[in-house]
Design an enzyme around this catalytic site. Structure first.
Site, mmCIF file in Angstrom:
data_model
loop_
_atom_site.group_PDB
_atom_site.id
_atom_site.type_symbol
_atom_site.label_atom_id
_atom_site.label_comp_id
_atom_site.label_asym_id
_atom_site.label_seq_id
_atom_site.Cartn_x
_atom_site.Cartn_y
_atom_site.Cartn_z
ATOM 1 N N GLY A 49 0.738 -1.075 0.088
ATOM 2 C CA GLY A 49 0.028 0.033 0.073
ATOM 3 C C GLY A 49 0.861 1.299 -0.037
ATOM 4 O O GLY A 49 1.960 1.157 0.362
ATOM 5 N N GLN A 54 3.113 10.024 1.429
ATOM 6 C CA GLN A 54 4.319 9.510 1.475
ATOM 7 C C GLN A 54 5.162 9.946 0.123
ATOM 8 O O GLN A 54 6.520 9.574 0.053
ATOM 9 C CB GLN A 54 4.181 7.931 1.478
ATOM 10 C CG GLN A 54 3.815 7.345 2.617
ATOM 11 C CD GLN A 54 3.529 5.921 2.695
ATOM 12 O OE1 GLN A 54 2.589 5.375 2.182
ATOM 13 N NE2 GLN A 54 4.702 5.309 3.094
ATOM 14 N N CYS A 92 6.345 -0.074 7.202
ATOM 15 C CA CYS A 92 6.181 1.244 6.179
ATOM 16 C C CYS A 92 7.176 1.427 5.475
ATOM 17 O O CYS A 92 8.164 1.661 5.991
ATOM 18 C CB CYS A 92 5.441 2.305 7.210
ATOM 19 S SG CYS A 92 4.900 3.510 6.402
ATOM 20 N N LEU A 93 6.952 2.162 4.169
ATOM 21 C CA LEU A 93 7.955 2.320 3.340
ATOM 22 C C LEU A 93 8.816 3.666 4.033
ATOM 23 O O LEU A 93 9.880 3.973 3.515
ATOM 24 C CB LEU A 93 7.513 2.397 2.011
ATOM 25 C CG LEU A 93 7.072 1.222 1.132
ATOM 26 C CD1 LEU A 93 6.676 1.657 -0.137
ATOM 27 C CD2 LEU A 93 8.406 0.385 1.154
ATOM 28 N N HIS A 134 -4.029 1.073 7.446
ATOM 29 C CA HIS A 134 -2.705 1.863 7.913
ATOM 30 C C HIS A 134 -2.579 2.886 6.886
ATOM 31 O O HIS A 134 -2.134 4.048 6.867
ATOM 32 C CB HIS A 134 -1.515 0.761 7.340
ATOM 33 C CG HIS A 134 -0.436 1.132 7.273
ATOM 34 N ND1 HIS A 134 0.739 0.487 8.094
ATOM 35 C CD2 HIS A 134 0.237 2.054 6.502
ATOM 36 C CE1 HIS A 134 1.933 1.371 7.635
ATOM 37 N NE2 HIS A 134 1.557 2.108 6.819
ATOM 38 N N GLU A 135 -2.984 2.825 5.401
ATOM 39 C CA GLU A 135 -2.879 4.086 4.601
ATOM 40 C C GLU A 135 -3.878 5.084 4.808
ATOM 41 O O GLU A 135 -3.468 6.142 4.636
ATOM 42 C CB GLU A 135 -3.192 3.543 2.938
ATOM 43 C CG GLU A 135 -2.224 2.312 2.501
ATOM 44 C CD GLU A 135 -0.820 2.481 2.898
ATOM 45 O OE1 GLU A 135 -0.538 3.709 2.736
ATOM 46 O OE2 GLU A 135 -0.163 1.362 3.134
ATOM 47 N N HIS A 138 -2.248 7.482 6.978
ATOM 48 C CA HIS A 138 -1.173 8.172 6.512
ATOM 49 C C HIS A 138 -1.922 9.598 6.362
ATOM 50 O O HIS A 138 -1.356 10.596 6.336
ATOM 51 C CB HIS A 138 -0.802 7.714 5.259
ATOM 52 C CG HIS A 138 0.604 6.826 5.552
ATOM 53 N ND1 HIS A 138 1.616 7.060 6.079
ATOM 54 C CD2 HIS A 138 0.729 5.441 5.135
ATOM 55 C CE1 HIS A 138 2.568 6.223 6.228
ATOM 56 N NE2 HIS A 138 1.909 5.245 5.857
HETATM 57 NI NI NI Z 1 2.991 3.310 5.388
#
Ligand code: NI
Length: 157
Positions: A49, A54, A92-93, A134-135, A138
């Site tokens: 995701g 991000q 998470c990236l 999770h997304e 963000h």
């Molecule tokens: Ni993330």
């Protein structure tokens, strides 16, 4: 299409509340390109995701990997959720080499706008439900490390 640079924690853009999109935004040339680039970036980085903040865009757009391919979700809103929650490991990236246990609703229903501008609904459970939660966090400036326990670094093999 191109691979986008991912914002790494700490970064003020990751902590901002992102703005809703309107129908006109979707018709913008750059917008469909952004969706394609986010999808490509997520896949290239082995993510499941990715949220627009991000990649430096504080707008309510996420892409998630589903069994049917990449699903872009615009203005996603969780409309209902199971009482049942479960813990599982997340990463998470934007928080490299870091993992932790996060408690999420097991099942959710979510309303969103498709890349074509249509109102859609999805019911998700398990990993997909987790990724969407999770997304969406963000988009509200929340990172999984804010909620996680047993935070640890990845171990090299
Ligand atoms: Ni993330």
């Amino acid at each position: 299409m191109s691979i986008l640079k991912i914002k790494i924690n700490p970064d003020s853009g990751l902590r901002r509340k992102s703005q809703d999109l309107d129908k006109q935004d979707l018709r913008h040339d750059g917008f469909q390109e952004l969706i394609g680039d986010m999808a490509e970036t997520m896949i290239a980085k082995d993510g499941i995701g990715l949220a627009a903040p991000q990649v430096g865009e504080n707008i309510r757009l996420i892409v998630v990997n589903t069994k049917d391919g990449v699903l872009p979700m615009i203005n996603p809103v969780i409309s209902s959720k199971s009482l049942a929650k479960e813990w599982d490991e997340e990463g998470c990236l934007s928080v490299p080499n870091t993992f932790g246990q996060v408690k999420r609703h097991k099942k959710i229903r979510c309303k969103f706008i498709s890349a074509e501008g249509e109102a859609k609904r999805i019911e998700a459970k398990g990993l997909l439900a987790r990724v969407i939660q999770h997304e969406i966090d963000h988009l509200d400036g929340i990172l999984f490390i804010d909620k996680a326990k047993d935070i640890h670094e990845a171990h090299e093999l």
